[in-house]
Enzyme design. Structure first.
Site, PDB file in Angstrom:
ATOM      1  N   SER A  48       7.782 -13.769   1.911  1.00 56.96           N
ATOM      2  CA  SER A  48       6.553 -14.148   2.617  1.00 56.96           C
ATOM      3  C   SER A  48       6.379 -15.662   2.726  1.00 56.96           C
ATOM      4  CB  SER A  48       5.340 -13.514   1.942  1.00 56.96           C
ATOM      5  OG  SER A  48       5.277 -13.863   0.581  1.00 56.96           O
ATOM      6  N   CYS A  77       5.382  -5.037   3.384  1.00 53.20           N
ATOM      7  CA  CYS A  77       5.801  -5.833   2.224  1.00 53.20           C
ATOM      8  C   CYS A  77       5.462  -7.319   2.397  1.00 53.20           C
ATOM      9  CB  CYS A  77       7.275  -5.583   1.953  1.00 53.20           C
ATOM     10  SG  CYS A  77       7.715  -5.883   0.238  1.00 53.20           S
ATOM     11  N   ARG A 108       1.677 -10.630  -5.289  1.00 50.97           N
ATOM     12  CA  ARG A 108       3.118 -10.572  -4.975  1.00 50.97           C
ATOM     13  C   ARG A 108       3.903 -10.089  -6.183  1.00 50.97           C
ATOM     14  NH1 ARG A 108       5.224 -16.151  -3.435  1.00 50.97           N
ATOM     15  NH2 ARG A 108       7.044 -15.018  -2.683  1.00 50.97           N
ATOM     16  N   ILE A 140      10.547  -2.734  -2.671  1.00 51.61           N
ATOM     17  CA  ILE A 140      11.529  -3.762  -3.045  1.00 51.61           C
ATOM     18  C   ILE A 140      10.788  -5.057  -3.380  1.00 51.61           C
ATOM     19  CG2 ILE A 140      13.565  -5.073  -2.327  1.00 51.61           C
ATOM     20  CD1 ILE A 140      14.017  -2.826  -0.193  1.00 51.61           C
ATOM     21  N   ARG A 141      10.782  -5.431  -4.649  1.00 52.16           N
ATOM     22  CA  ARG A 141      10.021  -6.623  -5.089  1.00 52.16           C
ATOM     23  C   ARG A 141       8.661  -6.642  -4.378  1.00 52.16           C
ATOM     24  NH1 ARG A 141      11.689 -10.944  -7.273  1.00 52.16           N
ATOM     25  NH2 ARG A 141      11.203 -12.375  -5.596  1.00 52.16           N
ATOM     26  N   HIS A 177       8.600   0.000   2.541  1.00 48.99           N
ATOM     27  CA  HIS A 177       9.446  -0.226   3.718  1.00 48.99           C
ATOM     28  C   HIS A 177       9.772   1.071   4.476  1.00 48.99           C
ATOM     29  CE1 HIS A 177      10.853  -4.431   2.972  1.00 48.99           C
ATOM     30  NE2 HIS A 177      10.476  -4.134   1.747  1.00 48.99           N
ATOM     31  N   GLU A 179      10.759   1.437   7.357  1.00 52.78           N
ATOM     32  CA  GLU A 179      11.907   1.244   8.272  1.00 52.78           C
ATOM     33  C   GLU A 179      13.240   1.493   7.562  1.00 52.78           C
ATOM     34  OE1 GLU A 179      10.300  -1.039   6.763  1.00 52.78           O
ATOM     35  OE2 GLU A 179      11.617  -2.707   6.218  1.00 52.78           O
TER      36      GLU A 179
HETATM   37  N1  GLN Z   1       8.716 -10.370  -2.900  1.00 47.32           N
HETATM   38  C1  GLN Z   1       8.591 -10.724  -1.507  1.00 47.32           C
HETATM   39  C2  GLN Z   1       7.460 -11.726  -1.302  1.00 47.32           C
HETATM   40  O1  GLN Z   1       6.725 -11.976  -2.172  1.00 47.32           O
HETATM   41  C3  GLN Z   1       8.339  -9.484  -0.662  1.00 47.32           C
HETATM   42  C4  GLN Z   1       9.514  -8.535  -0.765  1.00 47.32           C
HETATM   43  C5  GLN Z   1       9.749  -7.700   0.459  1.00 47.32           C
HETATM   44  O2  GLN Z   1       9.249  -7.987   1.545  1.00 47.32           O
HETATM   45  N2  GLN Z   1      10.567  -6.686   0.296  1.00 47.32           N
HETATM   46  O3  GLN Z   1       7.321 -12.269  -0.252  1.00 47.32           O
END
Ligand code: GLN
Length: 198
Positions: A48, A77, A108, A140-141, A177, A179
């Site tokens: 981001s 995300c 985040r 994912i994160r 996600h 997609e």
């Molecule tokens: N960890 C990312 C962020 O803080 C986001 C991760 C993602 O988009 N899969 O921007």
């Protein structure tokens, strides 16, 4: 129907493939003038801070805010973080430009370093899926929703109550996600929002 995918960084090509599979014209957007004529825009996952800085560099911040006043917008995300009005100060990047349009506060990387990615079957009442056809949500994160205010409402929560999807009018955000799965139901839901705007 013509849907744009912000293609500055991150998982944009997967969104484009899913849109094409659903019979929609998908356009990759890097410049303000490419927003013209779109029925909606998806802001993909990625990083981001990078997406925000590139959007600022390319002069996209104000054009995106103006676009969102009339059209459907969906952030997955990192895209969800970028759309938020608030971000918990401990998780915000040093220089983290936000569109700041949606009445949500996000954190985040909310699921810790040990659990970088995971998949959960989600009940999303708006998709009318229930336990018969849960939505396979890939994290994912991922960020989580700390606050959902004003006219925004929560669309899905994890079993522990953590909010991971929300909607405010024609704006949609998901921590996960869609997609990256073979399941097009979230994209189809977004297309309905985009049909209703313009
Ligand atoms: N960890 C990312 C962020 O803080 C986001 C991760 C993602 O988009 N899969 O921007």
């Amino acid at each position: 129907m013509k849907i744009g995918v912000l293609a500055l960084q991150g998982a944009f090509s997967e969104h484009m493939k899913m849109l094409q599979r659903l019979g929609v014209t998908a356009v990759d957007v890097r410049l303000p003038e490419q927003l013209e004529g779109l029925d909606g825009l998806i802001i993909p996952g990625g990083e981001s801070t990078t997406i925000g800085k590139l959007a600022r560099t390319y002069g996209l911040m104000e054009p995106l805010r103006l676009f969102a006043q009339e059209k459907a917008l969906w952030g997955t995300c990192a895209g969800m973080i970028f759309m938020a009005k608030g971000i918990s100060s401990s998780s915000a990047g040093k220089d983290q430009p936000l569109l700041g349009i949606m009445d949500i506060e996000v954190e985040r990387n909310a699921f810790g370093r040990q659990v970088d990615s995971f998949e959960v079957d989600l009940d999303v009442p708006a998709l009318n899926n229930g336990y018969v056809k849960p939505f396979p949500a890939v994290f994912i994160r991922a960020p989580r929703l700390l606050g959902v205010k004003g006219t925004a409402s929560v669309l899905a929560t994890l079993p522990d109550g953590t909010a991971v999807a929300a909607q405010q009018g024609k704006w949609l955000v998901t921590s996960f996600h869609p997609e990256l799965t073979g399941d097009g139901r979230f994209h189809a839901y977004f297309l309905k929002l985009a049909e209703g705007s313009s």
